[in-house]
Design an enzyme around this catalytic site. Structure first.
Site, PDB file in Angstrom:
ATOM      1  N   SER A  21      48.068  49.796  35.469  1.00  0.00           N
ATOM      2  CA  SER A  21      46.716  50.006  35.142  1.00  0.00           C
ATOM      3  C   SER A  21      45.742  50.969  36.120  1.00  0.00           C
ATOM      4  CB  SER A  21      46.236  48.644  35.581  1.00  0.00           C
ATOM      5  OG  SER A  21      46.335  47.935  36.919  1.00  0.00           O
ATOM      6  N   HIS A  22      46.413  51.585  37.290  1.00  0.00           N
ATOM      7  CA  HIS A  22      45.804  52.459  38.261  1.00  0.00           C
ATOM      8  C   HIS A  22      46.707  53.494  38.466  1.00  0.00           C
ATOM      9  CE1 HIS A  22      43.380  48.840  38.485  1.00  0.00           C
ATOM     10  NE2 HIS A  22      42.330  49.749  38.695  1.00  0.00           N
ATOM     11  N   ARG A  32      44.648  56.167  34.549  1.00  0.00           N
ATOM     12  CA  ARG A  32      43.142  56.396  35.190  1.00  0.00           C
ATOM     13  C   ARG A  32      42.727  57.792  35.015  1.00  0.00           C
ATOM     14  NH1 ARG A  32      40.059  52.074  35.222  1.00  0.00           N
ATOM     15  NH2 ARG A  32      41.436  50.406  35.131  1.00  0.00           N
ATOM     16  N   PHE A  70      38.737  54.662  41.697  1.00  0.00           N
ATOM     17  CA  PHE A  70      39.304  54.026  40.507  1.00  0.00           C
ATOM     18  C   PHE A  70      40.667  53.684  40.755  1.00  0.00           C
ATOM     19  CE2 PHE A  70      38.625  55.997  35.936  1.00  0.00           C
ATOM     20  CZ  PHE A  70      37.692  54.872  35.702  1.00  0.00           C
ATOM     21  N   LEU A 115      44.364  49.548  45.781  1.00  0.00           N
ATOM     22  CA  LEU A 115      43.855  49.499  47.323  1.00  0.00           C
ATOM     23  C   LEU A 115      45.059  49.409  48.249  1.00  0.00           C
ATOM     24  CD1 LEU A 115      41.067  46.725  47.230  1.00  0.00           C
ATOM     25  CD2 LEU A 115      40.980  49.108  46.876  1.00  0.00           C
ATOM     26  N   THR A 146      35.677  43.693  39.169  1.00  0.00           N
ATOM     27  CA  THR A 146      36.934  43.092  39.176  1.00  0.00           C
ATOM     28  C   THR A 146      37.522  42.699  40.776  1.00  0.00           C
ATOM     29  OG1 THR A 146      37.978  44.836  38.617  1.00  0.00           O
ATOM     30  CG2 THR A 146      37.789  43.239  36.871  1.00  0.00           C
ATOM     31  N   HIS A 178      40.737  44.544  34.610  1.00  0.00           N
ATOM     32  CA  HIS A 178      40.066  45.337  33.364  1.00  0.00           C
ATOM     33  C   HIS A 178      41.158  46.307  32.850  1.00  0.00           C
ATOM     34  CE1 HIS A 178      37.000  47.876  31.497  1.00  0.00           C
ATOM     35  NE2 HIS A 178      36.647  46.726  31.072  1.00  0.00           N
ATOM     36  N   GLY A 179      41.812  47.228  33.658  1.00  0.00           N
ATOM     37  CA  GLY A 179      42.639  48.114  33.268  1.00  0.00           C
ATOM     38  C   GLY A 179      43.987  47.428  32.515  1.00  0.00           C
ATOM     39  N   ASP A 180      44.263  46.312  32.938  1.00  0.00           N
ATOM     40  CA  ASP A 180      45.338  45.645  32.194  1.00  0.00           C
ATOM     41  C   ASP A 180      44.776  45.126  30.656  1.00  0.00           C
ATOM     42  OD1 ASP A 180      47.668  46.042  33.903  1.00  0.00           O
ATOM     43  OD2 ASP A 180      46.923  44.453  35.082  1.00  0.00           O
ATOM     44  N   GLU A 198      57.484  43.868  47.446  1.00  0.00           N
ATOM     45  CA  GLU A 198      59.057  44.530  47.118  1.00  0.00           C
ATOM     46  C   GLU A 198      58.962  45.801  46.327  1.00  0.00           C
ATOM     47  OE1 GLU A 198      62.560  44.065  47.418  1.00  0.00           O
ATOM     48  OE2 GLU A 198      61.764  42.883  49.149  1.00  0.00           O
TER      49      GLU A 198
HETATM   50  P1  NDP Z   1      48.826  41.763  39.947  1.00  0.00           P
HETATM   51  O1  NDP Z   1      48.472  40.745  39.454  1.00  0.00           O
HETATM   52  O2  NDP Z   1      49.655  42.634  39.357  1.00  0.00           O
HETATM   53  O3  NDP Z   1      49.545  41.657  41.464  1.00  0.00           O
HETATM   54  C1  NDP Z   1      48.862  41.038  42.365  1.00  0.00           C
HETATM   55  C2  NDP Z   1      49.591  40.848  43.649  1.00  0.00           C
HETATM   56  O4  NDP Z   1      50.262  39.589  43.253  1.00  0.00           O
HETATM   57  C3  NDP Z   1      50.742  41.868  43.932  1.00  0.00           C
HETATM   58  O5  NDP Z   1      50.469  42.327  45.403  1.00  0.00           O
HETATM   59  C4  NDP Z   1      51.946  41.359  43.684  1.00  0.00           C
HETATM   60  O6  NDP Z   1      53.245  41.785  44.519  1.00  0.00           O
HETATM   61  C5  NDP Z   1      51.975  39.956  43.941  1.00  0.00           C
HETATM   62  N1  NDP Z   1      52.611  39.106  43.063  1.00  0.00           N
HETATM   63  C6  NDP Z   1      53.024  39.021  41.767  1.00  0.00           C
HETATM   64  N2  NDP Z   1      53.929  37.956  41.603  1.00  0.00           N
HETATM   65  C7  NDP Z   1      53.876  37.209  42.712  1.00  0.00           C
HETATM   66  C8  NDP Z   1      54.715  36.026  42.955  1.00  0.00           C
HETATM   67  N3  NDP Z   1      55.440  35.521  42.124  1.00  0.00           N
HETATM   68  N4  NDP Z   1      54.757  35.554  44.278  1.00  0.00           N
HETATM   69  C9  NDP Z   1      53.855  36.224  44.928  1.00  0.00           C
HETATM   70  N5  NDP Z   1      53.087  37.304  44.903  1.00  0.00           N
HETATM   71  C10 NDP Z   1      53.089  37.800  43.623  1.00  0.00           C
HETATM   72  O7  NDP Z   1      47.524  42.728  40.580  1.00  0.00           O
HETATM   73  P2  NDP Z   1      46.273  42.931  39.602  1.00  0.00           P
HETATM   74  O8  NDP Z   1      46.570  43.240  38.115  1.00  0.00           O
HETATM   75  O9  NDP Z   1      45.259  41.864  39.711  1.00  0.00           O
HETATM   76  O10 NDP Z   1      45.750  44.290  40.068  1.00  0.00           O
HETATM   77  C11 NDP Z   1      46.278  45.328  40.264  1.00  0.00           C
HETATM   78  C12 NDP Z   1      45.995  46.676  40.611  1.00  0.00           C
HETATM   79  O11 NDP Z   1      44.625  46.956  40.107  1.00  0.00           O
HETATM   80  C13 NDP Z   1      45.646  46.250  42.160  1.00  0.00           C
HETATM   81  O12 NDP Z   1      46.405  47.411  42.762  1.00  0.00           O
HETATM   82  C14 NDP Z   1      44.113  46.289  42.399  1.00  0.00           C
HETATM   83  O13 NDP Z   1      43.640  47.370  43.826  1.00  0.00           O
HETATM   84  C15 NDP Z   1      43.694  47.330  41.408  1.00  0.00           C
HETATM   85  N6  NDP Z   1      42.300  47.012  41.029  1.00  0.00           N
HETATM   86  C16 NDP Z   1      41.351  47.970  41.311  1.00  0.00           C
HETATM   87  C17 NDP Z   1      39.815  47.685  41.044  1.00  0.00           C
HETATM   88  C18 NDP Z   1      38.966  48.952  41.529  1.00  0.00           C
HETATM   89  O14 NDP Z   1      37.695  48.555  41.501  1.00  0.00           O
HETATM   90  N7  NDP Z   1      39.221  50.055  42.202  1.00  0.00           N
HETATM   91  C19 NDP Z   1      39.621  46.503  40.506  1.00  0.00           C
HETATM   92  C20 NDP Z   1      40.578  45.632  40.123  1.00  0.00           C
HETATM   93  C21 NDP Z   1      41.989  45.980  40.384  1.00  0.00           C
HETATM   94  P3  NDP Z   1      53.953  43.059  43.920  1.00  0.00           P
HETATM   95  O15 NDP Z   1      53.078  44.170  43.839  1.00  0.00           O
HETATM   96  O16 NDP Z   1      55.157  43.111  45.084  1.00  0.00           O
HETATM   97  O17 NDP Z   1      54.710  42.628  42.630  1.00  0.00           O
HETATM   98  O1  PYC Z   2      41.121  47.443  36.619  1.00  0.00           O
HETATM   99  O2  PYC Z   2      39.726  45.964  36.862  1.00  0.00           O
HETATM  100  C1  PYC Z   2      40.100  47.280  36.848  1.00  0.00           C
HETATM  101  C2  PYC Z   2      39.216  48.163  37.615  1.00  0.00           C
HETATM  102  C3  PYC Z   2      37.784  48.169  37.513  1.00  0.00           C
HETATM  103  C4  PYC Z   2      37.697  49.503  38.434  1.00  0.00           C
HETATM  104  C5  PYC Z   2      38.734  50.166  38.638  1.00  0.00           C
HETATM  105  N1  PYC Z   2      39.728  49.449  38.036  1.00  0.00           N
END
Ligand code: NDP
Ligand code: PYC
Length: 334
Positions: free
Chosen positions: A43-44, A48, A117, A120, A156, A182-184, A302
């Site tokens: 998603s990132h 993007r 975008f 983190l 988000t 949102h990206g997902d 991991e």
């Molecule tokens: P995910 O739901 O994919 O993962 C969230 C975290 O949970 C990861 O660190 C993952 O570790 C961990 N995880 C997954 N499964 C388990 C488990 N069974 N037990 C313990 N930990 C677990 O992330 P999101 O989809 O919520 O977010 C994805 C990305 O989007 C992030 O990098 C975020 O920064 C980015 N984002 C950016 C935004 C922005 O405004 N710039 C807005 C929203 C999101 P692992 O990585 O090791 O799998």
């Molecule tokens: O994937 O939720 C998201 C998002 C919002 C802004 C950047 N990424």
């Protein structure tokens, strides 16, 4: 199709360069994008790049911005991104933060006037790899309804936390505070997949598993009112404390080009060596061992192991890859 880290990095960098971004900014964004795609954050990652390019073409973002680093107090690093993309400002800010926290024990980094975008974990993982625990937050534009509302108000609002380990590689997690990023949801819509019914609501406020309806409607915070409060905290840290846009303010000032929104990022770094003192690592290692024995537990981070070896390939979306290549070629022909 399958591709390498270096190919994704060059693809992204060349696309940005040919759309008016300078070398330093293009390289910083390319590293953020390629590392995300390489470690599975689809998603990132490459997804993007078209958005980054839209914001260069609309001239919302200054592709030649040079970040300015200042120290308002000995324990605070402030970076004015000067209307540039966040990655270069973060690279320089994290470098400065590392020097500060090694003597202060706790230090904050505020990035302002940036366009974000990205995932983190890049910055928290980088700090933890140098021996510091770190927490990072950012907000964006209204996409998520606070608990009790059916109107998008929060971004988000992701949180990333990383913790160093002397022998093993750092623990790091990074997660949106919405049920799904949102990206997902956008990727699910593109691929014609249904999403879980707790991700969001349709424009009429009803529960749905259709990602297109959620994209037209609202996302929900994870974990009911508790997730909603964490998202509220992110707004107050990333905007209230950083002195930049809340998500609702970012939308008011945005030109709607589909690129990143203007805002800040807030990072706090901690030195376990100074705070907990010698022996912190063995103490925490014992905790991680206990954690691993609790059942089918997983210590997040991991996926970042892949960064230690950039050989081999990953499978990326053909259409995204072609789109980015076309965005490069079209501009080169002008
Ligand atoms: P995910 O739901 O994919 O993962 C969230 C975290 O949970 C990861 O660190 C993952 O570790 C961990 N995880 C997954 N499964 C388990 C488990 N069974 N037990 C313990 N930990 C677990 O992330 P999101 O989809 O919520 O977010 C994805 C990305 O989007 C992030 O990098 C975020 O920064 C980015 N984002 C950016 C935004 C922005 O405004 N710039 C807005 C929203 C999101 P692992 O990585 O090791 O799998
Ligand atoms: O994937 O939720 C998201 C998002 C919002 C802004 C950047 N990424």
């Amino acid at each position: 199709m399958d591709t390498t880290y270096h190919d994704m990095w060059s693809l992204t960098k060349n696309a940005l360069l040919s759309n008016g971004c300078d070398d330093r900014n293009s390289a910083a964004v390319a590293t953020t994008v390629a590392s995300a795609e390489w470690t599975g954050s689809r998603s990132h990652g490459l997804f993007r790049v078209p958005g980054y390019i839209k914001s260069l073409r609309s001239r919302k973002v200054d592709g030649h911005a040079s970040p300015e680093v200042t120290h308002p107090t000995p324990a605070i690093v402030s970076v004015d991104a000067n209307n540039g993309f966040a990655p270069l400002a973060l690279e320089e800010g994290v470098e400065a933060l590392t020097k500060v926290v090694s003597s202060t024990g706790v230090a904050a980094l505020i990035v302002r006037n940036s366009y974000h975008f990205a995932a983190l974990w890049h910055e928290t993982f980088s700090l933890a790899s140098r021996g510091y625990a770190a927490l990072a937050v950012v907000c964006s534009t209204p996409l998520v309804a606070p608990f009790g509302s059916k109107k998008a108000f929060f971004g988000t609002n992701p949180i990333s936390f990383a913790f160093p380990r002397k022998v093993e590689q750092p623990l790091v997690f990074d997660m949106a505070t919405s049920t799904m990023a949102h990206g997902d949801v956008q990727i699910a819509a593109r691929e014609g997949r249904q999403i879980p019914s707790d991700v969001g609501l349709s424009p009429s406020g009803s529960s749905t598993t259709d990602p297109n309806e959620v994209l037209d409607g609202i996302l929900l915070p994870f974990g009911g009112y508790k997730g909603s409060l964490i998202s509220l905290m992110v707004e107050l840290m990333a905007a209230g404390l950083a002195g930049d846009n809340f998500s609702y303010e970012a939308e008011l000032g945005d030109n709607g080009d589909g690129g990143p929104a203007r805002g800040g990022e807030f990072i706090v770094a901690f030195s376990p060596e100074i705070l907990a003192g010698p022996g912190w690592d063995e103490h925490c290692a014992a905790f991680f061992t206990e954690y691993a024995q609790q059942g089918d537990t997983y210590l997040p981070g991991e996926s970042k192991r892949r960064l230690a070896d950039l050989r081999g390939t990953v499978t990326v979306d053909n259409e995204i890859y072609r789109t980015i290549r076309n965005l490069t070629q079209i501009n080169n022909k002008k």
